[in-house]
Design an enzyme around this catalytic site. Structure first.
Site, PDB file in Angstrom:
ATOM      1  N   ASP A 179       3.021  -6.871 -97.392  1.00  0.00           N
ATOM      2  CA  ASP A 179       1.776  -6.244 -98.140  1.00  0.00           C
ATOM      3  C   ASP A 179       1.788  -4.616 -97.888  1.00  0.00           C
ATOM      4  O   ASP A 179       0.758  -4.100 -97.617  1.00  0.00           O
ATOM      5  CB  ASP A 179       0.517  -6.991 -98.112  1.00  0.00           C
ATOM      6  CG  ASP A 179      -0.420  -6.816 -99.002  1.00  0.00           C
ATOM      7  OD1 ASP A 179      -0.187  -6.039 -99.977  1.00  0.00           O
ATOM      8  OD2 ASP A 179      -1.501  -7.569 -98.989  1.00  0.00           O
ATOM      9  N   ASP A 199      -2.845  -6.694 -92.032  1.00  0.00           N
ATOM     10  CA  ASP A 199      -2.639  -7.684 -93.335  1.00  0.00           C
ATOM     11  C   ASP A 199      -0.953  -8.113 -93.058  1.00  0.00           C
ATOM     12  O   ASP A 199      -0.358  -7.349 -94.099  1.00  0.00           O
ATOM     13  CB  ASP A 199      -2.900  -7.365 -94.428  1.00  0.00           C
ATOM     14  CG  ASP A 199      -4.451  -7.574 -94.478  1.00  0.00           C
ATOM     15  OD1 ASP A 199      -5.216  -7.763 -93.699  1.00  0.00           O
ATOM     16  OD2 ASP A 199      -5.175  -7.321 -95.696  1.00  0.00           O
ATOM     17  N   GLU A 201       0.464 -11.121 -93.779  1.00  0.00           N
ATOM     18  CA  GLU A 201       0.438 -12.619 -94.093  1.00  0.00           C
ATOM     19  C   GLU A 201       1.759 -12.779 -95.303  1.00  0.00           C
ATOM     20  O   GLU A 201       2.272 -13.668 -95.472  1.00  0.00           O
ATOM     21  CB  GLU A 201      -0.623 -13.309 -94.743  1.00  0.00           C
ATOM     22  CG  GLU A 201      -1.137 -12.506 -96.123  1.00  0.00           C
ATOM     23  CD  GLU A 201      -2.369 -11.557 -95.813  1.00  0.00           C
ATOM     24  OE1 GLU A 201      -3.444 -11.533 -96.519  1.00  0.00           O
ATOM     25  OE2 GLU A 201      -2.311 -10.684 -94.875  1.00  0.00           O
TER      26      GLU A 201
END
Length: 312
Positions: A179, A199, A201
């Site tokens: 991301d 972030d 994930e």
């Protein structure tokens, strides 16, 4: 506060499975491990980690804890390209901001995957290359989204077909942030230097172009939305040719024009946004449009990329 010690901390908490989570699985152990790996094997700034708790007894879901980092983040709502600290930067500072962010991505990619155990980032899926497995992971994600929504998305399926028909010559794989966008990076309160990359994930193993294309496309996505309202935004920020040129200066590696990876980014972002729309329906904040493609708001942009007209 614990055992007479006090610190400013942040908990990353897994979503409740009953609340229509965005992703099929939320692997906090992977996220924790990739932050640890990047922190130990590069100069990329990541939050110092404290603890990982995979048992859901305490909070009902797994979580991990890290040190709080102070800084400022480019906002998504309203988009940073209008009326934000990013849009108010001088041209010189914005150029430094862009270069520093590309440098962060280059730093992640610079980790030697032959010397560091990154098997936990590989997708255990069919495919004879990391990119094939990466795309297969997105294909399965898409089918999961469609199954829950009871709908299919013509423009996203057209993008899958285009990517397959125009498969690139694959470059060496690297740790992929996943991301990789400026909205997931925290910058110094009084400057433009990154102080924390956030972030993870969507992390994995992929060619370098996947992260760079995502970074460029996500900016173009915001530009597209603002353009619908007649707002110029920041058209000179994160232009693919500039990003590729800066990346080459930093790493010595030519990543090409990033067109394939931008279309792949558009596909990936479309799947995420389609799922988010279903989540909004769950919380009674949205309804189904007649055209499923309207759920991800930028079908016209992605179709223009697929037609080749967007590059004009």
């Amino acid at each position: 506060t614990w055992n007479d010690e006090t610190a400013a901390l942040v908990a990353r908490v897994a979503p409740d499975p009953a609340d229509v989570p965005v992703f099929p699985t939320y692997d906090l152990e992977m996220q924790y491990e990739v932050i640890r790996t990047v922190g130990e094997h590069s100069d990329v700034p990541v939050p110092p980690l404290r603890w990982l708790e995979t048992d859901d007894t305490a909070l009902g879901v797994p979580f991990f804890v890290m040190d709080r980092v102070d800084g400022r983040v480019p906002p998504d709502i309203p988009p940073y390209a209008m009326g934000s600290w990013v849009s108010e930067l001088s041209a010189e500072d914005r150029a430094a901001f862009q270069r520093a962010t590309v440098g962060v991505v280059a730093g992640i990619h610079g980790i030697d995957t032959t010397a560091v155990d990154t098997r936990f980032l590989e997708f255990d899926l069919p495919g004879d290359t990391p990119l094939r497995r990466h795309v297969e992971n997105q294909r399965q994600f898409y089918e999961w989204v469609c199954a829950d929504a009871g709908r299919r998305y013509p423009t996203l399926e057209r993008a899958f077909e285009w990517l397959e028909a125009n498969w690139p010559d694959e470059t060496a794989p690297a740790i992929s942030w996943g991301d990789a966008r400026i909205g997931n990076c925290m910058y110094a309160n009084d400057g433009v230097d990154p102080v924390a990359v956030l972030d993870w994930e969507m992390a994995g193993i992929a060619p370098r172009e996947v992260d760079l294309g995502w970074m460029c496309f996500l900016h173009e996505f915001f530009q597209f939305l603002l353009g619908q309202g007649g707002i110029d935004g920041l058209p000179d920020l994160l232009r693919p040719a500039d990003v590729a040129s800066t990346y080459r200066e930093i790493t010595g590696i030519d990543v090409g024009d990033l067109r394939w990876s931008q279309i792949y980014a558009g596909l990936r972002h479309g799947i995420v946004m389609a799922r988010i729309h279903l989540r909004q329906i769950h919380f009674e904040g949205a309804e189904w449009p007649d055209d499923p493609d309207q759920t991800f708001m930028f079908a016209d942009l992605l179709n223009a990329m697929l037609d080749g007209t967007a590059w004009d």
